[in-house]
Motif scaffolding. Structure first.
Motif, PDB file in Angstrom:
ATOM      1  N   PRO A 218       8.473   1.987  10.995  1.00 47.11           N
ATOM      2  CA  PRO A 218       7.191   1.627  11.739  1.00 47.11           C
ATOM      3  C   PRO A 218       7.356   0.979  13.247  1.00 47.11           C
ATOM      4  O   PRO A 218       8.282   0.396  13.452  1.00 47.11           O
ATOM      5  N   GLY A 219       6.539   1.539  14.046  1.00 48.75           N
ATOM      6  CA  GLY A 219       6.550   1.422  15.341  1.00 48.75           C
ATOM      7  C   GLY A 219       6.530  -0.095  15.857  1.00 48.75           C
ATOM      8  O   GLY A 219       7.172  -0.618  16.978  1.00 48.75           O
ATOM      9  N   VAL A 220       6.023  -1.107  14.846  1.00 50.73           N
ATOM     10  CA  VAL A 220       5.709  -2.499  15.162  1.00 50.73           C
ATOM     11  C   VAL A 220       7.177  -3.018  15.353  1.00 50.73           C
ATOM     12  O   VAL A 220       7.403  -4.082  16.083  1.00 50.73           O
TER      13      VAL A 220
ATOM     14  N   ASP B 222      -1.891  -0.340   9.166  1.00 52.49           N
ATOM     15  CA  ASP B 222      -1.084  -0.425  10.355  1.00 52.49           C
ATOM     16  C   ASP B 222       0.181   0.343  10.278  1.00 52.49           C
ATOM     17  O   ASP B 222       0.343   1.148   9.298  1.00 52.49           O
ATOM     18  N   SER B 223       1.183   0.242  11.065  1.00 55.48           N
ATOM     19  CA  SER B 223       2.459   1.293  11.205  1.00 55.48           C
ATOM     20  C   SER B 223       3.317   0.922   9.787  1.00 55.48           C
ATOM     21  O   SER B 223       3.762   1.787   9.319  1.00 55.48           O
ATOM     22  N   LEU B 224       3.369  -0.512   9.471  1.00 54.44           N
ATOM     23  CA  LEU B 224       4.163  -0.698   8.333  1.00 54.44           C
ATOM     24  C   LEU B 224       3.439  -0.238   7.171  1.00 54.44           C
ATOM     25  O   LEU B 224       4.280   0.273   6.278  1.00 54.44           O
ATOM     26  N   SER B 225       2.164  -0.558   6.895  1.00 56.88           N
ATOM     27  CA  SER B 225       1.573   0.055   5.725  1.00 56.88           C
ATOM     28  C   SER B 225       1.638   1.569   5.498  1.00 56.88           C
ATOM     29  O   SER B 225       1.749   2.260   4.442  1.00 56.88           O
ATOM     30  N   PHE B 226       1.409   2.110   6.827  1.00 55.16           N
ATOM     31  CA  PHE B 226       1.399   3.496   6.900  1.00 55.16           C
ATOM     32  C   PHE B 226       3.207   3.962   6.326  1.00 55.16           C
ATOM     33  O   PHE B 226       3.159   4.921   5.312  1.00 55.16           O
TER      34      PHE B 226
ATOM     35  N   GLU C  52       2.852  -1.209  17.931  1.00 50.44           N
ATOM     36  CA  GLU C  52       1.946  -1.112  16.850  1.00 50.44           C
ATOM     37  C   GLU C  52       1.319   0.432  17.126  1.00 50.44           C
ATOM     38  O   GLU C  52       0.971   0.857  18.213  1.00 50.44           O
ATOM     39  N   GLY C  53       0.830   1.131  16.164  1.00 59.19           N
ATOM     40  CA  GLY C  53       0.112   2.553  16.071  1.00 59.19           C
ATOM     41  C   GLY C  53       1.038   3.695  16.128  1.00 59.19           C
ATOM     42  O   GLY C  53       0.706   4.645  16.099  1.00 59.19           O
ATOM     43  N   PHE C  54       2.290   3.430  16.298  1.00 56.61           N
ATOM     44  CA  PHE C  54       3.304   4.351  16.192  1.00 56.61           C
ATOM     45  C   PHE C  54       4.359   4.487  15.113  1.00 56.61           C
ATOM     46  O   PHE C  54       4.446   3.551  14.340  1.00 56.61           O
TER      47      PHE C  54
END
Ligand code: PMP
Ligand code: GLU
Length: 398
Positions: free
Chosen positions: A362-364, A344-348, A369-371
């Protein structure tokens, strides 16, 4: 032991501030970080603004001022709105606070509470939902998509309205997407509110940062009936590179300003006297500095877009304003980087910072989410080197 409150437990830390803090810690440990986290111009405050503050301090403007700001600063804000947006306002309709974030907090505290619903289109600036929740009101999130340019439609707005709706929060140009609504799009949105009692809180802090032929719109000027139902928020942090001076303001009906003044009188008294003198210089002095910074942001935007669009799997609509690129990285979810699976965006963002020292948000945190969000309010060399690093890291995925 001192127990902390339910309020403290219910508030999430600001993800943008947290990302900025992480980068600062890594830098302090001697690590070179490509930091695109905080939305903060890297320019120093223009000299004539600093000079005005110095002069104010030396001439004894070091005392408390009226809670809502000095007569000079309120007059400067009214004059600026008339010149920039054609909006008429009086000093009783203006209150200066310790940054636009504080202005938003006071505006919400003065107008909504338990049982009230506040409509927020997503993606939204990270602090909106927590600031609403802190009043006891309920944030009602309306999801927009990249396909619609992250714009909420009048039909979506109508569908979100309930008898408990009290406020719609708008933010154009937008953080984190850079979306700029046209005047006609905003007219269509607010017309959906005409027969209701829903008010509008319009955060216009990026109004001096639009690109190409896009222009900002002051929501309060859209319809004659809207002025009495709109709280306009703005500040000096972005346009005048004055983040540390903490100068934000609200223009609103006098009764709302009075309520905000009462709250502020118990909270913080007045904002800094010296910063207010600096704000007067910013708003009434030469404006070439704003145009120069905007020109440089425009060049950074072009560079950022060309480099991001050259990365396989990265998708983004071109931001029309502000200084953020908000891009879709779902193509990389489920892939493994240096032994870490990104889901997810955070782990990314965590893996990217740890492994490649590139810092994004992170997009979240923005309700999307996803961005991920990249601030391009940093120099071009850092943008080039950091995005090369991002590209290389993404290519390393298993
Ligand atoms: N609104 C938006 C949309 C923002 O991006 C920011 C960022 N800082 C703020 C308000 C608050 O700005 P400040 O408190 O520095 O005036
Ligand atoms: N508004 C900026 C951002 O979104 C600065 C940090 C903050 O105020 O949260 O990064």
């Amino acid at each position: 032991m001192i127990r902390t409150s339910k309020l403290a437990a219910s508030v999430k830390p600001s993800a943008t501030i947290a990302a900025g803090t992480k980068a600062r810690q890594l830098k302090a440990a001697g690590i070179k970080v490509f930091d695109f986290s905080l939305g903060e111009p890297d320019f120093n405050t223009p000299q004539h603004i600093c000079d005005a503050a110095e002069k104010a301090a030396e001439s004894g403007q070091t005392h408390y001022t009226p809670t809502a700001g000095t007569a000079e600063v309120k007059a400067a804000i009214c004059k600026w709105y008339k010149a920039f947006h054609g909006l008429d306002c009086t000093p009783e309709q203006v209150i200066v606070s310790n940054g636009a974030k504080h202005s938003i907090h006071n505006a919400l505290a003065a107008t909504v509470g338990p049982g009230d619903e506040v409509i927020i289109p997503t993606p939204y600036w990270v602090s909106y939902s927590d600031l609403v929740s802190m009043t006891g009101a309920t944030p009602v999130l309306v999801n927009t998509t990249a396909e619609s340019g992250f714009k909420m439609s009048p039909a979506q707005l109508k569908a979100a309205l309930t008898p408990n709706s009290r406020l719609l929060m708008l933010n154009s140009p937008n953080n984190p997407t850079g979306t700029v609504y046209t005047r006609a799009e905003l007219e269509a949105l607010v017309d959906a509110l005409e027969k209701t009692e829903v008010a509008v809180l319009s955060d216009e802090i990026y109004e001096q940062l639009t690109y190409g032929d896009l222009t900002p719109t002051c929501v309060a000027t859209l319809r004659p009936w809207l002025k009495d139902r709109t709280i306009t928020i703005s500040g000096a942090s972005k346009s005048y590179a004055m983040t540390g001076w903490r100068m934000g303001w609200a223009v609103a009906p006098a009764a709302v300003v009075k309520a905000m003044d009462t709250i502020q009188s118990q909270e913080t008294s007045c904002p800094s006297s010296v910063s207010q003198a600096a704000l007067v210089a910013a708003l009434t002095g030469p404006q070439e500095c704003v145009a120069e910074m905007r020109k440089e942001f425009a060049a950074r935007r072009e560079l950022t877009l060309s480099l991001l669009n050259a990365i396989p799997g990265v998708k983004l609509p071109a931001p029309g304003g502000a200084f953020y690129a908000f891009f879709d990285v779902t193509a990389y979810f489920g892939r493994t980087f240096g032994g870490t699976k990104v889901t997810d965006s955070l782990s990314f963002c965590n893996a990217l910072l740890e492994q490649a020292h590139v810092n994004l948000v992170p997009g979240v945190a923005f309700g999307a989410e996803g961005f991920v969000r990249m601030s391009f309010a940093t120099n071009r060399a850092t943008i080039e080197a950091g995005l090369a690093k991002l590209k290389e890291w993404l290519a390393s995925a298993n």
